[in-house]
Design a protein around this motif. Structure first.
Motif, PDB file in Angstrom:
ATOM      1  N   VAL B  19     -18.669  -7.260  -3.372  1.00 36.64           N
ATOM      2  CA  VAL B  19     -17.916  -6.864  -2.185  1.00 36.64           C
ATOM      3  C   VAL B  19     -18.698  -5.783  -1.442  1.00 36.64           C
ATOM      4  CG1 VAL B  19     -15.679  -7.472  -3.113  1.00 36.64           C
ATOM      5  CG2 VAL B  19     -16.573  -5.180  -3.507  1.00 36.64           C
ATOM      6  N   LEU B  20     -18.512  -5.751  -0.127  1.00 36.13           N
ATOM      7  CA  LEU B  20     -19.274  -4.820   0.695  1.00 36.13           C
ATOM      8  C   LEU B  20     -18.355  -3.831   1.392  1.00 36.13           C
ATOM      9  CD1 LEU B  20     -21.796  -7.206   2.503  1.00 36.13           C
ATOM     10  CD2 LEU B  20     -22.177  -5.855   0.446  1.00 36.13           C
ATOM     11  N   ASP B  52     -14.404 -11.639  -0.563  1.00 38.17           N
ATOM     12  CA  ASP B  52     -13.014 -12.096  -0.635  1.00 38.17           C
ATOM     13  C   ASP B  52     -12.213 -11.618   0.568  1.00 38.17           C
ATOM     14  OD1 ASP B  52     -13.000  -9.453  -1.341  1.00 38.17           O
ATOM     15  OD2 ASP B  52     -11.437  -9.659  -2.847  1.00 38.17           O
ATOM     16  N   VAL B  53     -12.813 -10.740   1.355  1.00 35.46           N
ATOM     17  CA  VAL B  53     -12.162 -10.281   2.584  1.00 35.46           C
ATOM     18  C   VAL B  53     -13.220 -10.170   3.686  1.00 35.46           C
ATOM     19  CG1 VAL B  53     -11.116  -8.287   3.722  1.00 35.46           C
ATOM     20  CG2 VAL B  53     -10.260  -9.010   1.489  1.00 35.46           C
ATOM     21  N   ILE B  54     -12.958 -10.806   4.809  1.00 30.24           N
ATOM     22  CA  ILE B  54     -13.789 -10.556   5.997  1.00 30.24           C
ATOM     23  C   ILE B  54     -12.819 -10.099   7.083  1.00 30.24           C
ATOM     24  CG2 ILE B  54     -15.388 -11.525   7.705  1.00 30.24           C
ATOM     25  CD1 ILE B  54     -16.431 -13.412   5.619  1.00 30.24           C
ATOM     26  N   ASP B  55     -12.745  -8.803   7.258  1.00 33.65           N
ATOM     27  CA  ASP B  55     -11.770  -8.246   8.201  1.00 33.65           C
ATOM     28  C   ASP B  55     -12.413  -8.028   9.565  1.00 33.65           C
ATOM     29  OD1 ASP B  55     -13.389  -6.099   7.813  1.00 33.65           O
ATOM     30  OD2 ASP B  55     -11.917  -4.869   6.779  1.00 33.65           O
ATOM     31  N   ASP B  84      -9.804 -19.418   2.014  1.00 34.05           N
ATOM     32  CA  ASP B  84      -8.747 -18.411   2.186  1.00 34.05           C
ATOM     33  C   ASP B  84      -9.176 -17.323   3.171  1.00 34.05           C
ATOM     34  OD1 ASP B  84      -7.235 -19.746   0.393  1.00 34.05           O
ATOM     35  OD2 ASP B  84      -7.667 -18.404  -1.306  1.00 34.05           O
ATOM     36  N   VAL B  85     -10.465 -16.999   3.117  1.00 36.20           N
ATOM     37  CA  VAL B  85     -11.001 -15.982   4.023  1.00 36.20           C
ATOM     38  C   VAL B  85     -10.960 -16.516   5.456  1.00 36.20           C
ATOM     39  CG1 VAL B  85     -13.061 -14.666   4.650  1.00 36.20           C
ATOM     40  CG2 VAL B  85     -12.452 -14.939   2.241  1.00 36.20           C
TER      41      VAL B  85
END
Lengths: 133, 173
Positions: B19-20, B52-55, B84-85
């Motif tokens: 994760v970044l 798992d998240v690209i906001d 899902d992302v």
């Protein structure tokens, strides 16, 4: 099983921790699939809002039960400068900094409930919930 | 965690391993801008499979990386966005408009190869140059400039030797 998780937000690593804790708790509560990503993404947006506008604050993630409904509750609070015009801040695409203006209105789109309380000079508290369907 | 960037011929492959944070993303942007210049890369693949998240911040950064690298002469393709992302991004109203995307690394390479083939065909078009064995020579930047210059000179010659359409010169007559 953790019922509540508190994460201090004072740097960008805190944003990552908050969304990871949110995902973990949501999974334990029984959320699955895209809901986990949606919750983590919403947490990421409100946590970044703390860092950008108040420098530091806290994200509290907990289980929530109300009238037979179960879900997850995320509270993001800070004691920063507060938001003078909430309506404007919640406008999709409006940004005070050089952002996309998607953070808060985006989080609202992702969750089922979204409440924001802010007093200039005292800080901002955002409460948002997602129900299990 | 710093994202490792591998050089593969004309391409760079940035393979996100964990994760970044926002800071990690900024670092990736700066690293890529630097490497594209240093290795004269034509294409960049950013593999985000593990994210798992690209906001909104991540989207904005990926988009600006792609646009920035394009100004530096390299095409960017983002690969591995999880379903899902993608779902959450669409709900947020986030798009990667103007940025290449592909399902995975393999398709990302194909995407870049497709682009560079088209580029080479375009460059080879109209070129009569061959090497000593009779194989067509891929024009270099130098020969391209040379062709352009020659074409320009020929146009001028035509113009002044009267080969160009006289109408274009007879203003008002």
């Amino acid at each position: 099983m953790a019922i509540e998780s508190r994460v201090r937000i004072s740097d960008t690593a805190g944003i990552v921790t908050a969304r990871q804790q949110g995902r973990t708790l949501a999974l334990e509560l029984g959320f699955e699939g895209s809901d986990l990503t949606v919750i983590a993404t919403a947490i990421s947006e409100v946590a970044r809002n703390i860092l950008d506008h108040a420098k530091s604050g806290e994200v509290i993630i907990s289980r929530y039960q109300h009238g037979g409904k179960r879900g997850i509750c995320v509270i993001a609070c800070d004691t920063g400068p507060g938001i003078a015009d909430i309506e404007q801040a919640m406008q999709y695409g409006y940004s005070t900094r050089n952002g996309l203006g998607i953070g808060l209105p985006g989080a609202k789109l992702l969750m089922d409930e979204f409440h924001i309380k802010s007093t200039v000079g005292l800080g901002t508290t955002i409460t948002m919930r997602k129900w299990m369907h | 965690m710093r994202v490792p960037i591998l050089k593969q011929g004309d391409y760079l492959i940035a393979s996100v391993q964990s994760v970044l944070s926002d800071d990690d993303l900024r670092l990736l942007r700066d690293d890529l801008a630097d490497r594209v210049g240093r290795f004269r890369s034509r294409g960049v693949i950013i593999d985000v499979t593990v994210l798992d998240v690209i906001d909104s911040f991540a989207t904005r950064t990926l988009r600006s990386v792609a646009h920035m690298l394009k100004l530096r002469g390299a095409h960017t393709v983002i690969v591995g966005i999880q379903p899902d992302v993608a779902f959450a991004m669409v709900q947020l109203g986030l798009t990667l408009a103007g940025v290449g995307t592909a399902l995975d690394l393999e398709e990302g390479l194909e995407y870049l190869n497709g682009r560079s083939h088209r580029l080479h065909e375009h460059r080879a078009f109209g070129s009569r140059e061959e090497d000593r064995l009779g194989h067509p020579v891929r024009p270099t930047r130098h020969t391209q400039e040379h062709h352009a210059l020659r074409a320009h000179e020929e146009d001028e010659k035509k113009l002044f030797s009267g080969h160009a359409s006289p109408r274009s010169l007879d203003y008002g007559h």
